[in-house]
Structures are given as structure tokens and as C-alpha cells.
Design a protein around this motif. Sequence first.
Motif, PDB file in Angstrom:
ATOM      1  N   MET A 265      19.690 -28.598 -38.615  1.00  0.00           N
ATOM      2  CA  MET A 265      18.297 -28.337 -38.233  1.00  0.00           C
ATOM      3  C   MET A 265      17.778 -27.197 -39.116  1.00  0.00           C
ATOM      4  O   MET A 265      18.237 -26.058 -38.955  1.00  0.00           O
ATOM      5  CB  MET A 265      18.208 -27.917 -36.761  1.00  0.00           C
ATOM      6  N   GLU A 267      15.055 -25.589 -39.079  1.00  0.00           N
ATOM      7  CA  GLU A 267      14.192 -24.586 -38.442  1.00  0.00           C
ATOM      8  C   GLU A 267      14.830 -23.934 -37.214  1.00  0.00           C
ATOM      9  O   GLU A 267      14.165 -23.185 -36.499  1.00  0.00           O
ATOM     10  CB  GLU A 267      12.863 -25.244 -38.017  1.00  0.00           C
ATOM     11  N   ALA A 288      21.704 -37.062 -35.358  1.00  0.00           N
ATOM     12  CA  ALA A 288      20.624 -36.094 -35.144  1.00  0.00           C
ATOM     13  C   ALA A 288      20.641 -35.602 -33.691  1.00  0.00           C
ATOM     14  O   ALA A 288      20.520 -34.396 -33.417  1.00  0.00           O
ATOM     15  CB  ALA A 288      19.275 -36.739 -35.481  1.00  0.00           C
ATOM     16  N   ARG A 304      13.486 -30.778 -28.572  1.00  0.00           N
ATOM     17  CA  ARG A 304      13.442 -31.641 -29.754  1.00  0.00           C
ATOM     18  C   ARG A 304      13.375 -30.787 -31.018  1.00  0.00           C
ATOM     19  O   ARG A 304      12.856 -29.676 -31.004  1.00  0.00           O
ATOM     20  CB  ARG A 304      12.206 -32.557 -29.711  1.00  0.00           C
ATOM     21  N   ALA A 305      13.868 -31.362 -32.101  1.00  0.00           N
ATOM     22  CA  ALA A 305      13.890 -30.588 -33.347  1.00  0.00           C
ATOM     23  C   ALA A 305      13.881 -31.538 -34.535  1.00  0.00           C
ATOM     24  O   ALA A 305      14.142 -32.743 -34.401  1.00  0.00           O
ATOM     25  CB  ALA A 305      15.134 -29.713 -33.413  1.00  0.00           C
ATOM     26  N   THR A 306      13.555 -30.956 -35.686  1.00  0.00           N
ATOM     27  CA  THR A 306      13.657 -31.708 -36.942  1.00  0.00           C
ATOM     28  C   THR A 306      15.089 -31.587 -37.445  1.00  0.00           C
ATOM     29  O   THR A 306      15.651 -30.492 -37.485  1.00  0.00           O
ATOM     30  CB  THR A 306      12.715 -31.093 -38.004  1.00  0.00           C
ATOM     31  N   VAL A 307      15.660 -32.716 -37.827  1.00  0.00           N
ATOM     32  CA  VAL A 307      17.034 -32.708 -38.353  1.00  0.00           C
ATOM     33  C   VAL A 307      17.010 -33.253 -39.770  1.00  0.00           C
ATOM     34  O   VAL A 307      16.449 -34.324 -40.034  1.00  0.00           O
ATOM     35  CB  VAL A 307      17.970 -33.557 -37.459  1.00  0.00           C
ATOM     36  N   LEU A 308      17.590 -32.468 -40.674  1.00  0.00           N
ATOM     37  CA  LEU A 308      17.562 -32.827 -42.099  1.00  0.00           C
ATOM     38  C   LEU A 308      18.884 -33.489 -42.495  1.00  0.00           C
ATOM     39  O   LEU A 308      19.959 -32.970 -42.191  1.00  0.00           O
ATOM     40  CB  LEU A 308      17.354 -31.555 -42.933  1.00  0.00           C
ATOM     41  N   ASN A 317      14.154 -36.431 -43.130  1.00  0.00           N
ATOM     42  CA  ASN A 317      14.157 -35.762 -41.818  1.00  0.00           C
ATOM     43  C   ASN A 317      14.081 -36.787 -40.699  1.00  0.00           C
ATOM     44  O   ASN A 317      13.462 -37.850 -40.865  1.00  0.00           O
ATOM     45  CB  ASN A 317      12.918 -34.870 -41.668  1.00  0.00           C
ATOM     46  N   LEU A 318      14.672 -36.435 -39.576  1.00  0.00           N
ATOM     47  CA  LEU A 318      14.459 -37.212 -38.352  1.00  0.00           C
ATOM     48  C   LEU A 318      14.072 -36.248 -37.245  1.00  0.00           C
ATOM     49  O   LEU A 318      14.608 -35.136 -37.183  1.00  0.00           O
ATOM     50  CB  LEU A 318      15.756 -37.922 -37.923  1.00  0.00           C
ATOM     51  N   GLU A 319      13.166 -36.672 -36.386  1.00  0.00           N
ATOM     52  CA  GLU A 319      12.854 -35.881 -35.184  1.00  0.00           C
ATOM     53  C   GLU A 319      13.780 -36.385 -34.081  1.00  0.00           C
ATOM     54  O   GLU A 319      13.899 -37.598 -33.882  1.00  0.00           O
ATOM     55  CB  GLU A 319      11.398 -36.119 -34.751  1.00  0.00           C
TER      56      GLU A 319
END
Length: 333
Positions: A265, A267, A288, A304-308, A317-319
Amino acid sequence: MTCALALFSGGLDSILACRVVAGQGITVQAVKFVTPFFGYDLLADEQEYARKVKESYGIDVVLRDVSESYFAMLRNPPHGYGKNFNPCIDCKILLLREAKRLMAEFSASFLITGEVIGQRPMSQRRDTLRVIERDSGCTGILLRPLCAKKQVPTLAETEGLVDRELLLDFNGRGRQPQIQLAERFGISDYPRPAGGCVLTESEQAKRIAWYYGRYPEVRLNDVRMLLFGRHFQLPHGGWFVLGRDEAENSRLESLRDPADYLVHMPERSGPMGVLHDTKHPDDFAAAAGLVVRFGKRIDGEAARATVLFAAGTEEFNLEAGPLVDQAFQGWSL
Ligand code: SF4
């Protein structure tokens, strides 16, 4: 000057075997073989290890990495596995073969080990010791100083390089004779018996066996990665590894193959993951979800988060929200 090459595990028996032979005025060179299953971390600072062994026990030791030949043997050990994925008899045969090969390098006349008859159920029975000698091609050149008087004399004894009378007759599982001998040598700080080989540890061994069942080729870094972190087999075949702390995250990053996806992640703090051998969208989503699940919680919630995902030049990226625990219970390796 006669030289003996010693197979050195670092345990008390191998220390004593070296000291008993060195006590007869023979130069003893110890070799400690390492693979990711035992002793591998020592390679990071071989000099320091050698310094400590010399300082603590008066023994000269070198390390030798035998990972590649070991990986091949472990796939199909002719004498089978012990309780877990430990091929103890073939392990000893392999290490003795390697030691025999090194004899010329160190001008050694014979080999020594710290084995004691009857000490371990599988690999130190009298008949097994003979099999190990025979199959490693070491019959006659392998001296076991701690139980030599219970064995047929070796060449080192019959040729007068070693005084058999000064060797020992230990046998069985008791440790008292070794402890007393250690006291006589003034050795009090030594590692406890056994331990140190992950092939005997049931959880690790299961994971290694799984890897061997799945991959026809064994890669060093894969094996190293198997020995730490959280591991999952995802529903569409992906093998996903998650670090449990900063140190594991860094190790994963350094061991991963460029073709594997590095997953994290960007962020939010949380685990680093490495995803192997899948292009399936459901596996990406699962990876993710796991990263978020094991990531830092916000106000007690794994939001929830952004996953690189990054592999080579590919990046996306996937949310994702956190995967619920029931969803991945059957995936753990
Ligand atoms: S416990 Fe591990 S290192 Fe020791 S003999 Fe068995 S396989 Fe080899």
C-alpha cells in the motif's frame, strides 16, 4: 603434520570430536556446510563466525555453501525422510561426500564427525552409520572419535596416525559423558543439542514439501523466502508471501525475482507482499485484500486502500478492502 578434516555442526559433539583429535597433536580443520535449511545466515559474516568458534573452542572453521547439491538430493532422498521433511541419512551422506572432496584442498588424511552410536534414532544407529560410511565412499577414512572404541578401527588408527587408546567409547542417548568431557576441556558455553535445521520443524517442513511438490526447479531465493513471513496459496494458484515486520518486508524485497509482483500500500504502512506465478484477476484481488487485512488499521478499522502491484516495468493499482478472516483460512501454507 597430519591434518584431519572435521564435519562441524557447531553442536557440542562436533566440538568435542575436534578437540579429542586435536589433543593428539593433529591439525584439525573444521568445515561447516550450510544451506538455507541450516546455517545459511552465517554466510553474511563468515569471518566473524570463524573468529567466534576459534575464540570459544580453539577450532579453525570454514563455511561451505552446498545448497545446490542439497536441493537436488532433497527431492528424492534414497533413504527417505524422517518425521518431517528431514532426509537425515542422505544429508549426512551428501555432507560426507562434500567433505571427502575437500580433503585434498586441506591436505587432510582422514575425516572426523561427532556422531555417537545410538544417539539419534534414525541416523546414528550402528547399521546406519555403516550405510552412511559406505554410501558416501568414506569407509575406512571416517573416524568418529567419540565412539571410535565401539567401532571397527579406521585407517587413521591402524596406520598409527591416531592413538585409538585415547579415543572414546560413548554410545546411546545420554549426554552426561559429553558434558563431563566438555568440562575437562574447559568448555561451558556451547549450543544445546539438536535444533537449527528447519527440515525437522513441522510447519516449515510442510511448506518446503509443498514447494517441492509444486515446482520442478528449486530456486535458492524461493527457498529462502519460504522460511519466514506469512504464506498463502491463492484460489487460482498464486503463491503469496507477506512480511510480518519491517525486517521481513526488506528481506522479501531483496529476495524476490523481478518477474514476481511486489505488492504493498503506497499510502499506508503495512506489509510488503510478493506474488508468484499468477495472472488471474481473482488472485490479484485476493492479494490486495490480504495486504489491507494485515496493514495498519485506521481508528481500529482496516479501511479500504490503494494497493500497488509492480513487476519489472509493469505497474498497476487496485482498490481493496480487508479480506475477512474466514475467506482465507484455507489458504495458509
Ligand atoms: S537434522 Fe537436518 S541437518 Fe541434521 S542430519 Fe537431519 S537433515 Fe541433516
